[in-house]
Design a protein around this motif. Sequence first.
Motif, PDB file in Angstrom:
ATOM      1  N   MET A   1      31.625 -46.083 -23.491  1.00  0.00           N
ATOM      2  CA  MET A   1      30.653 -45.131 -22.846  1.00  0.00           C
ATOM      3  C   MET A   1      30.814 -43.637 -23.498  1.00  0.00           C
ATOM      4  O   MET A   1      31.580 -43.306 -23.619  1.00  0.00           O
ATOM      5  N   ASN A   2      29.655 -43.217 -23.806  1.00  0.00           N
ATOM      6  CA  ASN A   2      29.662 -41.854 -24.521  1.00  0.00           C
ATOM      7  C   ASN A   2      30.381 -40.663 -23.591  1.00  0.00           C
ATOM      8  O   ASN A   2      29.929 -40.627 -22.284  1.00  0.00           O
ATOM      9  N   THR A   3      31.090 -40.000 -24.149  1.00  0.00           N
ATOM     10  CA  THR A   3      31.587 -38.749 -23.334  1.00  0.00           C
ATOM     11  C   THR A   3      30.733 -37.712 -22.863  1.00  0.00           C
ATOM     12  O   THR A   3      29.612 -37.624 -23.528  1.00  0.00           O
ATOM     13  N   VAL A   4      30.994 -37.361 -21.855  1.00  0.00           N
ATOM     14  CA  VAL A   4      30.185 -35.898 -21.369  1.00  0.00           C
ATOM     15  C   VAL A   4      30.961 -35.014 -20.869  1.00  0.00           C
ATOM     16  O   VAL A   4      31.908 -34.853 -20.296  1.00  0.00           O
ATOM     17  N   VAL A   5      30.713 -33.618 -21.292  1.00  0.00           N
ATOM     18  CA  VAL A   5      31.502 -32.622 -21.079  1.00  0.00           C
ATOM     19  C   VAL A   5      30.505 -31.729 -20.179  1.00  0.00           C
ATOM     20  O   VAL A   5      29.574 -31.229 -20.764  1.00  0.00           O
ATOM     21  N   ALA A   6      30.871 -31.368 -19.205  1.00  0.00           N
ATOM     22  CA  ALA A   6      30.148 -30.587 -17.951  1.00  0.00           C
ATOM     23  C   ALA A   6      30.650 -29.080 -18.025  1.00  0.00           C
ATOM     24  O   ALA A   6      31.757 -28.949 -17.776  1.00  0.00           O
ATOM     25  N   ILE A   7      29.305 -28.433 -18.227  1.00  0.00           N
ATOM     26  CA  ILE A   7      29.760 -26.931 -17.990  1.00  0.00           C
ATOM     27  C   ILE A   7      28.886 -26.297 -17.147  1.00  0.00           C
ATOM     28  O   ILE A   7      27.585 -26.300 -17.410  1.00  0.00           O
ATOM     29  N   ASP A   8      29.554 -25.949 -15.979  1.00  0.00           N
ATOM     30  CA  ASP A   8      28.500 -25.376 -14.893  1.00  0.00           C
ATOM     31  C   ASP A   8      28.759 -23.954 -14.768  1.00  0.00           C
ATOM     32  O   ASP A   8      29.923 -23.406 -15.244  1.00  0.00           O
ATOM     33  N   GLY A   9      27.901 -23.215 -13.918  1.00  0.00           N
ATOM     34  CA  GLY A   9      28.265 -21.733 -13.556  1.00  0.00           C
ATOM     35  C   GLY A   9      26.980 -21.116 -13.152  1.00  0.00           C
ATOM     36  O   GLY A   9      25.935 -21.678 -13.529  1.00  0.00           O
ATOM     37  N   PRO A  10      26.967 -20.030 -12.741  1.00  0.00           N
ATOM     38  CA  PRO A  10      25.653 -19.127 -12.238  1.00  0.00           C
ATOM     39  C   PRO A  10      24.902 -18.611 -13.608  1.00  0.00           C
ATOM     40  O   PRO A  10      25.500 -18.839 -14.483  1.00  0.00           O
ATOM     41  N   ALA A  11      24.013 -18.163 -13.195  1.00  0.00           N
ATOM     42  CA  ALA A  11      22.900 -17.690 -14.306  1.00  0.00           C
ATOM     43  C   ALA A  11      23.547 -16.708 -15.078  1.00  0.00           C
ATOM     44  O   ALA A  11      24.215 -15.572 -14.726  1.00  0.00           O
ATOM     45  N   ALA A  12      23.411 -16.582 -16.729  1.00  0.00           N
ATOM     46  CA  ALA A  12      23.998 -15.666 -17.366  1.00  0.00           C
ATOM     47  C   ALA A  12      25.510 -15.529 -17.502  1.00  0.00           C
ATOM     48  O   ALA A  12      26.079 -14.454 -17.926  1.00  0.00           O
ATOM     49  N   SER A  13      26.119 -16.808 -17.476  1.00  0.00           N
ATOM     50  CA  SER A  13      27.717 -16.690 -17.274  1.00  0.00           C
ATOM     51  C   SER A  13      28.254 -16.778 -18.706  1.00  0.00           C
ATOM     52  O   SER A  13      29.367 -16.917 -18.778  1.00  0.00           O
ATOM     53  N   GLY A  14      27.139 -17.184 -19.594  1.00  0.00           N
ATOM     54  CA  GLY A  14      27.439 -17.320 -20.852  1.00  0.00           C
ATOM     55  C   GLY A  14      27.493 -19.005 -21.221  1.00  0.00           C
ATOM     56  O   GLY A  14      27.844 -19.475 -22.407  1.00  0.00           O
ATOM     57  N   LYS A  15      27.194 -19.673 -20.124  1.00  0.00           N
ATOM     58  CA  LYS A  15      27.133 -21.191 -20.354  1.00  0.00           C
ATOM     59  C   LYS A  15      26.354 -21.716 -21.472  1.00  0.00           C
ATOM     60  O   LYS A  15      26.652 -22.629 -22.307  1.00  0.00           O
ATOM     61  N   SER A  16      25.144 -21.239 -21.767  1.00  0.00           N
ATOM     62  CA  SER A  16      24.088 -21.680 -22.712  1.00  0.00           C
ATOM     63  C   SER A  16      24.827 -21.662 -24.065  1.00  0.00           C
ATOM     64  O   SER A  16      25.015 -22.520 -24.867  1.00  0.00           O
ATOM     65  N   THR A  17      25.369 -20.403 -24.433  1.00  0.00           N
ATOM     66  CA  THR A  17      25.887 -20.091 -25.853  1.00  0.00           C
ATOM     67  C   THR A  17      27.114 -20.766 -26.031  1.00  0.00           C
ATOM     68  O   THR A  17      27.295 -21.625 -26.944  1.00  0.00           O
ATOM     69  N   VAL A  18      28.013 -21.005 -24.752  1.00  0.00           N
ATOM     70  CA  VAL A  18      29.367 -21.501 -25.085  1.00  0.00           C
ATOM     71  C   VAL A  18      29.155 -23.073 -25.093  1.00  0.00           C
ATOM     72  O   VAL A  18      29.635 -23.694 -25.836  1.00  0.00           O
ATOM     73  N   ALA A  19      28.017 -23.714 -24.398  1.00  0.00           N
ATOM     74  CA  ALA A  19      27.863 -25.027 -24.366  1.00  0.00           C
ATOM     75  C   ALA A  19      27.172 -25.632 -25.717  1.00  0.00           C
ATOM     76  O   ALA A  19      27.535 -26.602 -26.269  1.00  0.00           O
ATOM     77  N   ARG A  20      26.358 -24.662 -26.292  1.00  0.00           N
ATOM     78  CA  ARG A  20      25.887 -24.941 -27.679  1.00  0.00           C
ATOM     79  C   ARG A  20      26.746 -25.083 -28.469  1.00  0.00           C
ATOM     80  O   ARG A  20      26.964 -25.994 -29.549  1.00  0.00           O
TER      81      ARG A  20
END
Length: 224
Positions: free
Chosen positions: A1-20
Amino acid sequence: MNTVVAIDGPAASGKSTVARGVAQALKSIYVDSGSFYRGVTWWVLRAGIPAGDRAAVIRGLAGLRFEKYLSEQAVRYRVDGEDPGTAIRGEAVAERVSEIAAMPEVRNQVNRWLRETRELGPIVMEGRDIGSVVFPDTPYKFYLDADPAERARRRHAESIAREEGRDVAQVLESLRRRDTRDSGRAEAPLKVAPGAQVIDTTHRAIDEVIQAIVTQVVSWTASR
Ligand code: DC
């Protein structure tokens, strides 16, 4: 099964840049779950469905064609054959998306689409409820947070807020409204998933946060 890294948090917490960044470092596919909710909201607005007409949203959703595809190691989509592009980042969608995302029928449908992306390969998915609801079984869960003022500053630095002529105070106000709706809703509210590692990004460089997550994932994988 393919691995999943889950990155949650509120808007503009840096999630998008970090997840990318994490996806790139781990040679995984990046999935922005918020963009799915924004895509559905964009379609609702364009279809002229009035605010609060839940029955019409649910009816429309049943016939909606939502086609996912891979582009540069990220999942993108077309809604009824159209790519909404940057329209999903504008204020019109931002103001309506929490309301649409609070509908259980919308969440069930989006969750199905999100879970399907795992078939494409190992993924890094960012959102609000990825570790708690979408992929509760993944061992790789992170929750990013930052001070509201810092989040507003970051969001304002993005070109779309400036193009729309909003100042930092207005962005902060809009973020607070969205935080309240996202955390207060009955269905899958924003919260730290059990077992998630919490990272405060207020005073940390993005690269440092990416590195910390990558190091954790690699060491957890090695010890499993
Ligand atoms: O991450 P974002 O700001 O693009 O998310 C847009 C909206 O979608 C946000 O107000 C809450 C909702 N959302 C959600 O309810 N669950 C998710 N997993 C991701 C986003």
